[in-house]
Write an enzyme that holds these catalytic residues in place. Structure first.
Site, PDB file in Angstrom:
ATOM      1  N   LEU A   1       0.804  -1.215   0.000  1.00 52.32           N
ATOM      2  CA  LEU A   1       0.000   0.000   0.000  1.00 52.32           C
ATOM      3  C   LEU A   1       0.840   1.268   0.000  1.00 52.32           C
ATOM      4  O   LEU A   1       0.390   2.315  -0.452  1.00 52.32           O
ATOM      5  CB  LEU A   1      -0.929   0.014   1.223  1.00 52.32           C
ATOM      6  CG  LEU A   1      -1.970  -1.104   1.319  1.00 52.32           C
ATOM      7  CD1 LEU A   1      -2.737  -1.006   2.632  1.00 52.32           C
ATOM      8  CD2 LEU A   1      -2.927  -1.054   0.136  1.00 52.32           C
ATOM      9  N   GLY A   2       2.063   1.174   0.508  1.00 45.74           N
ATOM     10  CA  GLY A   2       2.917   2.353   0.579  1.00 45.74           C
ATOM     11  C   GLY A   2       4.192   2.041   1.335  1.00 45.74           C
ATOM     12  O   GLY A   2       4.342   0.967   1.925  1.00 45.74           O
TER      13      GLY A   2
ATOM     14  N   GLY B   1       7.913   4.039   3.400  1.00 53.71           N
ATOM     15  CA  GLY B   1       8.644   5.220   3.851  1.00 53.71           C
ATOM     16  C   GLY B   1      10.106   4.883   4.035  1.00 53.71           C
ATOM     17  O   GLY B   1      10.602   3.902   3.476  1.00 53.71           O
TER      18      GLY B   1
ATOM     19  N   VAL C   1       3.903  -0.423   4.254  1.00 53.02           N
ATOM     20  CA  VAL C   1       2.517  -0.669   4.645  1.00 53.02           C
ATOM     21  C   VAL C   1       1.892  -1.650   3.657  1.00 53.02           C
ATOM     22  O   VAL C   1       1.969  -1.456   2.445  1.00 53.02           O
ATOM     23  CB  VAL C   1       1.693   0.639   4.672  1.00 53.02           C
ATOM     24  CG1 VAL C   1       0.256   0.339   5.122  1.00 53.02           C
ATOM     25  CG2 VAL C   1       2.336   1.657   5.597  1.00 53.02           C
TER      26      VAL C   1
ATOM     27  N   ASP D   1       1.135  17.694  10.942  1.00 51.55           N
ATOM     28  CA  ASP D   1       1.382  17.407   9.523  1.00 51.55           C
ATOM     29  C   ASP D   1       0.069  17.213   8.771  1.00 51.55           C
ATOM     30  O   ASP D   1      -0.091  16.255   8.024  1.00 51.55           O
ATOM     31  CB  ASP D   1       2.281  16.186   9.372  1.00 51.55           C
ATOM     32  CG  ASP D   1       2.878  16.065   7.968  1.00 51.55           C
ATOM     33  OD1 ASP D   1       2.942  17.096   7.270  1.00 51.55           O
ATOM     34  OD2 ASP D   1       3.278  14.955   7.578  1.00 51.55           O
TER      35      ASP D   1
ATOM     36  N   LYS E   1      -2.356  17.572   5.905  1.00 50.47           N
ATOM     37  CA  LYS E   1      -2.267  17.799   4.463  1.00 50.47           C
ATOM     38  C   LYS E   1      -3.194  16.811   3.776  1.00 50.47           C
ATOM     39  O   LYS E   1      -3.641  15.829   4.397  1.00 50.47           O
ATOM     40  CB  LYS E   1      -0.827  17.634   3.974  1.00 50.47           C
ATOM     41  CG  LYS E   1      -0.194  16.290   4.319  1.00 50.47           C
ATOM     42  CD  LYS E   1       1.270  16.247   3.908  1.00 50.47           C
ATOM     43  CE  LYS E   1       1.921  14.933   4.306  1.00 50.47           C
ATOM     44  NZ  LYS E   1       3.347  14.896   3.928  1.00 50.47           N
TER      45      LYS E   1
ATOM     46  N   ASN F   1      -2.912  12.976   4.118  1.00 50.64           N
ATOM     47  CA  ASN F   1      -3.223  12.366   5.412  1.00 50.64           C
ATOM     48  C   ASN F   1      -4.709  12.397   5.750  1.00 50.64           C
ATOM     49  O   ASN F   1      -5.098  12.118   6.887  1.00 50.64           O
ATOM     50  CB  ASN F   1      -2.421  13.054   6.522  1.00 50.64           C
ATOM     51  CG  ASN F   1      -0.935  12.784   6.405  1.00 50.64           C
ATOM     52  OD1 ASN F   1      -0.530  11.775   5.827  1.00 50.64           O
ATOM     53  ND2 ASN F   1      -0.110  13.669   6.940  1.00 50.64           N
TER      54      ASN F   1
ATOM     55  N   ASP G   1      -1.584   9.121   9.709  1.00 57.12           N
ATOM     56  CA  ASP G   1      -0.155   9.442   9.818  1.00 57.12           C
ATOM     57  C   ASP G   1       0.160  10.360  10.997  1.00 57.12           C
ATOM     58  O   ASP G   1       0.209  11.593  10.856  1.00 57.12           O
ATOM     59  CB  ASP G   1       0.371  10.048   8.517  1.00 57.12           C
ATOM     60  CG  ASP G   1       1.903  10.056   8.478  1.00 57.12           C
ATOM     61  OD1 ASP G   1       2.524   9.779   9.534  1.00 57.12           O
ATOM     62  OD2 ASP G   1       2.476  10.330   7.416  1.00 57.12           O
TER      63      ASP G   1
ATOM     64  N   THR H   1       4.753  20.181   6.310  1.00 60.52           N
ATOM     65  CA  THR H   1       4.892  20.148   4.860  1.00 60.52           C
ATOM     66  C   THR H   1       4.803  21.561   4.302  1.00 60.52           C
ATOM     67  O   THR H   1       3.857  22.288   4.616  1.00 60.52           O
ATOM     68  CB  THR H   1       3.778  19.271   4.252  1.00 60.52           C
ATOM     69  OG1 THR H   1       3.896  17.941   4.768  1.00 60.52           O
ATOM     70  CG2 THR H   1       3.894  19.233   2.730  1.00 60.52           C
TER      71      THR H   1
END
Length: 331
Positions: free
Chosen positions: A23-24, A26, A31, A138, A140, A143, A159, A178
């Site tokens: 899924l993702g 970092g 994930v 954070d 944005k 998220n 997040d 960000t």
């Protein structure tokens, strides 16, 4: 070391789940989607590589502590923490409805009333967090994720990697967030509090109403100067048909002085949130958001490639150093 740090015992890790698609990822975590074998329920599992955590161990501890302490319908929930020898696995609620702006662009039909519902849901989550002394830091579009594909799906805040627990006389000074969504007091480097989240809400609200951000400069120094001065406007034709109440709420949030900025509670009591937002179609907004969203995703992809290349180069340099040390020992 990390097992003691995170305060969880070793035990059954992923054997109770059927791990699925990626899924993702970092810097030190990946994930994946996973299905619990006992009941077929799906989750998202954040798999943390302990060997890569390094100086981020304390931040991860804070993230886990905060997630364990909260439960709210508009916040992604931590289900369980499983500790292994080399990995830490965080089992999270799985949100499948897509990111905020992606969903708006896809749906076609979009009104001020829809935007008011979104900001109301986000402010509800922040009212809950801020009452507990938690600041997200954070906020944005990436998220903010819809729980499901259903038309009436709620938005979920995700997040908490930069989240912090504050209280009493504690003042945060770490520069984070960000660019474009960061509050002026963070840039001023004079200390800040939970009010920084509400500035970010103001930026998100502005984009929801016109399709592009209030502060936009290619060069960071120019962008930060614009943010610190609180310099923005409501350009025509995108803002011509936006209600006075909506503009008023933007003005109450994008306030440079954090003491004068609206709180989450005040946002929830604002008449625009309380059912006075018009239901007229925002076609110009959707068109502008399509372009902004495409640029945003392209930039994020480019940054991901650059980060991957930097990591690869660091690995190569480390390998070269190891070979040099080995060669020196043989001489």
């Amino acid at each position: 070391m990390l097992g003691k740090l995170f305060g969880v015992g070793r035990g059954a890790a992923l054997k109770d789940y059927e791990v699925g698609k990626h899924l993702g990822s970092g810097n030190f975590a990946e994930v994946k989607e996973a299905t619990r074998k006992s009941d077929g329920q799906t989750f998202a599992i954040k798999i943390i590589d302990k060997s890569k955590v390094g100086d981020m161990a304390d931040a991860l501890q804070t993230e886990i502590d905060i997630l364990r302490s909260i439960s709210h319908p508009n916040i992604i929930k931590l289900i369980a923490v499983h500790d292994e020898k080399k990995k830490m696995n965080l089992v999270m609620e799985l949100a499948t409805g897509g990111e905020l702006f992606d969903r708006i662009v896809e749906r076609g039909s979009y009104t001020e009333a829809d935007a008011a519902t979104l900001i109301g849901d986000l402010s509800n989550a922040l009212f809950y967090l801020h009452a507990k002394g938690i600041v997200h830091r954070d906020l944005k579009p990436e998220n903010l994720i819809y729980a499901s594909k259903a038309p009436d799906s709620p938005i979920k805040l995700a997040d908490f990697g930069l989240a912090k627990l504050v209280g009493g006389a504690i003042v945060m000074q770490t520069a984070c967030g960000t660019p474009g969504y960061v509050a002026p007091e963070i840039l001023a480097n004079k200390g800040y509090g939970i009010e920084v989240d509400m500035w970010s809400v103001g930026v998100i609200l502005y984009i929801l109403l016109c399709g592009f951000p209030p502060f936009y400069e290619e060069e960071m120094p120019a962008l930060f100067k614009q943010i610190m001065s609180g310099r923005y406007d409501f350009p025509s034709p995108w803002w011509d048909n936006i209600s006075a109440d909506a503009k008023d709420l933007v003005k109450k949030l994008l306030v440079v002085d954090p003491k004068k900025r609206f709180t989450a509670e005040q946002v929830l009591k604002h008449k625009w949130i309380q059912g006075h937002a018009p239901k007229t179609q925002l076609n110009l907004t959707v068109d502008a958001m399509k372009k902004f969203n495409a640029r945003r995703k392209l930039k994020r992809a480019a940054m991901g490639i650059l980060a991957k290349n930097r990591v690869q180069r660091m690995v190569e340099l480390a390998q070269e150093a190891d070979r040099a040390v080995t060669a020196a020992k043989k001489r």
